[in-house]
Design an enzyme around this catalytic site. Structure first.
Site, PDB file in Angstrom:
ATOM      1  N   ARG A 139       0.864  -1.181   0.000  1.00 46.48           N
ATOM      2  CA  ARG A 139       0.000   0.000   0.000  1.00 46.48           C
ATOM      3  C   ARG A 139       0.903   1.234   0.000  1.00 46.48           C
ATOM      4  O   ARG A 139       1.068   1.875  -1.019  1.00 46.48           O
ATOM      5  CB  ARG A 139      -0.925  -0.047   1.227  1.00 46.48           C
ATOM      6  N   TYR A 271     -42.033   2.125  -1.675  1.00 39.43           N
ATOM      7  CA  TYR A 271     -41.803   2.242  -3.117  1.00 39.43           C
ATOM      8  C   TYR A 271     -41.785   0.868  -3.788  1.00 39.43           C
ATOM      9  O   TYR A 271     -41.192  -0.079  -3.259  1.00 39.43           O
ATOM     10  CB  TYR A 271     -40.444   2.898  -3.372  1.00 39.43           C
TER      11      TYR A 271
HETATM   12  C1  LIG Z   1      -6.354   1.570  10.390  1.00 40.80           C
HETATM   13  C2  LIG Z   1      -4.978   1.219  10.752  1.00 40.80           C
HETATM   14  C3  LIG Z   1      -4.716   0.588  11.984  1.00 40.80           C
HETATM   15  C4  LIG Z   1      -5.789   0.076  12.912  1.00 40.80           C
HETATM   16  O1  LIG Z   1      -6.233  -1.172  12.442  1.00 40.80           O
HETATM   17  P1  LIG Z   1      -7.321  -2.019  13.260  1.00 40.80           P
HETATM   18  O2  LIG Z   1      -7.464  -3.258  12.463  1.00 40.80           O
HETATM   19  O3  LIG Z   1      -8.577  -1.202  13.244  1.00 40.80           O
HETATM   20  O4  LIG Z   1      -6.793  -2.211  14.612  1.00 40.80           O
HETATM   21  C5  LIG Z   1      -3.387   0.382  12.321  1.00 40.80           C
HETATM   22  N1  LIG Z   1      -2.391   0.761  11.504  1.00 40.80           N
HETATM   23  C6  LIG Z   1      -2.609   1.347  10.309  1.00 40.80           C
HETATM   24  C7  LIG Z   1      -1.450   1.725   9.450  1.00 40.80           C
HETATM   25  C8  LIG Z   1      -3.906   1.584   9.887  1.00 40.80           C
HETATM   26  O5  LIG Z   1      -4.125   2.134   8.692  1.00 40.80           O
END
Ligand SMILES: *Cc1c(COP(=O)(O)O)cnc(C)c1O
Length: 375
Positions: A139, A271
């Site tokens: 990502r 509807y």
């Molecule tokens: C959203 C996110 C988290 C949190 O993830 P959870 O599965 O909700 O605990 C942690 N680190 C990053 C980089 C994230 O984008």
């Protein structure tokens, strides 16, 4: 008396559950592991400021968000703990982050020099950054040793930018199979060894999301980034069964009947006349609809009234939907769409299954038109 809420539909956010869930995860972690509470996307729809404050009271020592806007909102609300932005922020906004003592995620070599130029022109404060390493999400993040070395080199030429954290993000920590997770953590440790050799200052290390912090608690580093499970939701059905802790959901969704009427055999509801009464029936109207995030796909789902399950009949409208009642009720009768009523409970997982999605998405799509009430 009334704080501007006139509609009888609301989401109830139980901040005691947020605190409970943080205490639970702290129990399973080591003393030295700290909590970074993830409150991106308005705290997964729960309310970022309120959740952040509750999390800090429960012992969270840092906050993570996705956007610089979200970080600024927390600072404006008086939150003073370290705040990290997880998404990319353009280098021209580095001075704004720096002035507000907000740490930014960085993973591009050019970013460093560009941001440094903007910082030179602005104040004389420093900017904290966390380096993201890509160990398998594909990502964002630095993915190989060459880029990592170039990145660290670029940093040594900087006066204003300070590396205060290094992290990675897991793709499969919520799954039973462990191979991919193991590869990611191995790669992270290899990268960490390189950084430790050439970078003299101490940095905070963090890898675990909610899933990893429950599935692999022994691997937790300086921080765990605790998101969905802080809200009392399990990252996956697998972890709902296997997780070492019992979570309490913080979010519930409620409304009240605004109309109750009897219809006759052959009368159609809503509807497109997709529902037709088979005899005399009681129908109740609930003032919440797809513009509130109660999506049309939920036609046929059940709600709780008087502690009993009753089905949504006919198409869900923009602002309202109808339910088939088991008898006459008064206008004002409470309707629970998500959460407990009486002995029964409609879980976030049940709603997510009907929407063919994951629990994360459900509170996020309940729109800002639905007021959040904090209890
Ligand atoms: C959203 C996110 C988290 C949190 O993830 P959870 O599965 O909700 O605990 C942690 N680190 C990053 C980089 C994230 O984008």
């Amino acid at each position: 008396m009334n704080s501007g809420q006139y509609r009888p539909s609301w989401a109830e956010i139980d901040l005691a559950s947020i605190k409970y869930n943080i205490h639970q995860i702290k129990e399973t972690l080591k003393e030295e592991n700290k909590i970074m509470a993830v409150v991106k996307a308005n705290g997964y729809g729960h309310g970022a400021v309120q959740v952040a404050k509750a999390a800090i009271e429960a012992g969270a020592e840092a906050i993570a968000v996705a956007l610089l806007e979200e970080a600024m909102q927390l600072r404006k609300a008086g939150i003073e703990v370290p705040v990290l932005v997880l998404g990319r922020v353009m280098p021209e906004f580095a001075p704004i982050a720096s002035e507000n003592n907000i740490a930014l995620t960085v993973f591009q070599i050019d970013w460093i020099a560009e941001a440094e130029r903007y910082l030179d022109k602005a104040s004389d404060t420093r900017l904290d950054i966390h380096l993201e390493l890509d160990t398998g999400m594909n990502r964002t993040g630095i993915k190989n040793e060459t880029d990592l070395n170039a990145f660290l080199q670029a940093l040594t030429d900087c006066r204003r930018i300070y590396l205060s954290g290094v992290y990675t993000h897991f793709a499969t920590a919520d799954e039973e199979q462990t191979d991919y997770y193991m590869r990611q953590i191995d790669d992270f440790r290899k990268f960490a060894d390189i950084i430790k050799k050439v970078w003299p200052s101490t940095v905070s290390w963090h890898t675990s999301n909610s899933a990893a912090s429950m599935h692999y608690p022994h691997d937790a580093a300086d921080y765990v980034r605790f998101g969905v499970s802080m809200y009392g939701l399990y990252p996956s059905p697998y972890l709902a069964e296997q997780a070492p802790i019992e979570l309490k959901p913080a979010f519930s969704l409620h409304s009240r009947l605004v109309e109750v009427k009897q219809i006759n055999k052959g009368d159609a509801v809503s509807y497109g006349r997709t529902y037709e009464a088979e005899g005399e029936e009681w129908i109740g109207t609930v003032p919440i609809g797809y513009a509130d995030g109660w999506l049309r796909r939920l036609q046929g789902a059940e709600v709780l009234i008087n502690g009993k399950r009753m089905p949504i009949v006919g198409r869900i409208c923009m602002d309202q939907f109808m339910v088939k009642l088991d008898r006459e009720y008064q206008v004002g009768e409470k309707v629970t769409l998500i959460g407990k009523q009486g002995q029964d409970e409609i879980t976030m997982q049940e709603t997510a299954d009907l929407l063919e999605t994951i629990v994360y998405e459900v509170p996020c799509i309940i729109s800002s038109r639905v007021p959040r009430l904090y209890i």
